[in-house]
Scaffold this motif. Structure first.
Motif, PDB file in Angstrom:
ATOM      1  N   HIS A 190      41.914  42.134  31.818  1.00  0.00           N
ATOM      2  CA  HIS A 190      41.394  41.716  33.124  1.00  0.00           C
ATOM      3  C   HIS A 190      42.291  40.579  33.592  1.00  0.00           C
ATOM      4  O   HIS A 190      42.315  39.518  32.965  1.00  0.00           O
ATOM      5  CB  HIS A 190      39.949  41.253  32.991  1.00  0.00           C
ATOM      6  CG  HIS A 190      39.407  40.593  34.210  1.00  0.00           C
ATOM      7  ND1 HIS A 190      39.412  41.200  35.441  1.00  0.00           N
ATOM      8  CD2 HIS A 190      38.863  39.379  34.401  1.00  0.00           C
ATOM      9  CE1 HIS A 190      38.880  40.378  36.326  1.00  0.00           C
ATOM     10  NE2 HIS A 190      38.547  39.256  35.713  1.00  0.00           N
ATOM     11  N   GLY A 245      42.145  38.647  36.148  1.00  0.00           N
ATOM     12  CA  GLY A 245      41.533  37.577  36.930  1.00  0.00           C
ATOM     13  C   GLY A 245      41.514  37.985  38.397  1.00  0.00           C
ATOM     14  O   GLY A 245      41.940  39.080  38.764  1.00  0.00           O
ATOM     15  N   PHE A 246      41.026  37.104  39.249  1.00  0.00           N
ATOM     16  CA  PHE A 246      40.941  37.390  40.677  1.00  0.00           C
ATOM     17  C   PHE A 246      42.270  37.002  41.312  1.00  0.00           C
ATOM     18  O   PHE A 246      42.475  35.883  41.766  1.00  0.00           O
ATOM     19  CB  PHE A 246      39.771  36.624  41.292  1.00  0.00           C
ATOM     20  CG  PHE A 246      39.448  37.010  42.701  1.00  0.00           C
ATOM     21  CD1 PHE A 246      39.594  38.318  43.154  1.00  0.00           C
ATOM     22  CD2 PHE A 246      38.990  36.058  43.592  1.00  0.00           C
ATOM     23  CE1 PHE A 246      39.294  38.669  44.459  1.00  0.00           C
ATOM     24  CE2 PHE A 246      38.679  36.393  44.903  1.00  0.00           C
ATOM     25  CZ  PHE A 246      38.832  37.698  45.332  1.00  0.00           C
ATOM     26  N   LYS A 250      45.446  37.028  43.824  1.00  0.00           N
ATOM     27  CA  LYS A 250      45.701  37.066  45.264  1.00  0.00           C
ATOM     28  C   LYS A 250      46.696  38.188  45.558  1.00  0.00           C
ATOM     29  O   LYS A 250      47.881  38.085  45.246  1.00  0.00           O
ATOM     30  CB  LYS A 250      46.271  35.721  45.717  1.00  0.00           C
ATOM     31  CG  LYS A 250      46.460  35.593  47.192  1.00  0.00           C
ATOM     32  CD  LYS A 250      46.943  34.200  47.563  1.00  0.00           C
ATOM     33  CE  LYS A 250      47.062  34.089  49.058  1.00  0.00           C
ATOM     34  NZ  LYS A 250      47.429  32.745  49.473  1.00  0.00           N
ATOM     35  N   ASN A 274      43.060  42.772  48.138  1.00  0.00           N
ATOM     36  CA  ASN A 274      41.851  41.986  48.417  1.00  0.00           C
ATOM     37  C   ASN A 274      42.080  41.020  49.591  1.00  0.00           C
ATOM     38  O   ASN A 274      41.427  39.985  49.683  1.00  0.00           O
ATOM     39  CB  ASN A 274      41.363  41.250  47.168  1.00  0.00           C
ATOM     40  CG  ASN A 274      42.345  40.233  46.639  1.00  0.00           C
ATOM     41  OD1 ASN A 274      43.208  39.743  47.349  1.00  0.00           O
ATOM     42  ND2 ASN A 274      42.220  39.903  45.369  1.00  0.00           N
ATOM     43  N   THR A 328      42.554  37.144  49.137  1.00  0.00           N
ATOM     44  CA  THR A 328      41.439  36.227  48.912  1.00  0.00           C
ATOM     45  C   THR A 328      41.344  35.766  47.461  1.00  0.00           C
ATOM     46  O   THR A 328      40.500  34.944  47.134  1.00  0.00           O
ATOM     47  CB  THR A 328      40.100  36.865  49.323  1.00  0.00           C
ATOM     48  OG1 THR A 328      39.898  38.059  48.553  1.00  0.00           O
ATOM     49  CG2 THR A 328      40.066  37.175  50.812  1.00  0.00           C
ATOM     50  N   GLY A 329      42.196  36.300  46.604  1.00  0.00           N
ATOM     51  CA  GLY A 329      42.174  35.898  45.207  1.00  0.00           C
ATOM     52  C   GLY A 329      42.550  34.439  45.022  1.00  0.00           C
ATOM     53  O   GLY A 329      43.077  33.792  45.929  1.00  0.00           O
ATOM     54  N   GLY A 342      48.637  36.205  37.248  1.00  0.00           N
ATOM     55  CA  GLY A 342      47.827  37.378  36.938  1.00  0.00           C
ATOM     56  C   GLY A 342      48.557  38.386  36.068  1.00  0.00           C
ATOM     57  O   GLY A 342      47.933  39.124  35.303  1.00  0.00           O
TER      58      GLY A 342
END
Length: 81
Positions: free
Chosen positions: A32, A34-35, A37, A41, A44-45, A52
């Protein structure tokens, strides 16, 4: 919040375990990142793409006797079955 997305992620993680057990000579893990950018998306990450990618690169460079059938949260081992 997103049941279909959550379920699909769980299935991918479980399939990782199945493949790792079926092919013990290979190193098969999931990560995973992570969120991150990204455009998918709408940027918005909170993590830049370079950060990442660290987990995926770490797994790609595992030695032949490295872990298999594991889940990584970014670069940290999350679950070893």
């Amino acid at each position: 919040m997103l049941p279909a997305y959550s379920m699909s992620k769980m299935v991918v993680n479980l399939y990782t375990l199945i493949l790792a057990r079926r092919h013990p000579e290979m190193r098969i893990n999931c990560v995973h990142p992570g969120f991150v950018k990204t455009e998918i998306n709408w940027n918005t990450g909170v993590i830049p793409p370079e950060e990442g990618a660290r987990g995926a690169v770490k797994l790609a460079l595992l030695p032949d006797n490295g872990p298999t059938g594991c889940y990584y949260d970014q670069t940290e081992l999350g679950v070893a079955w």
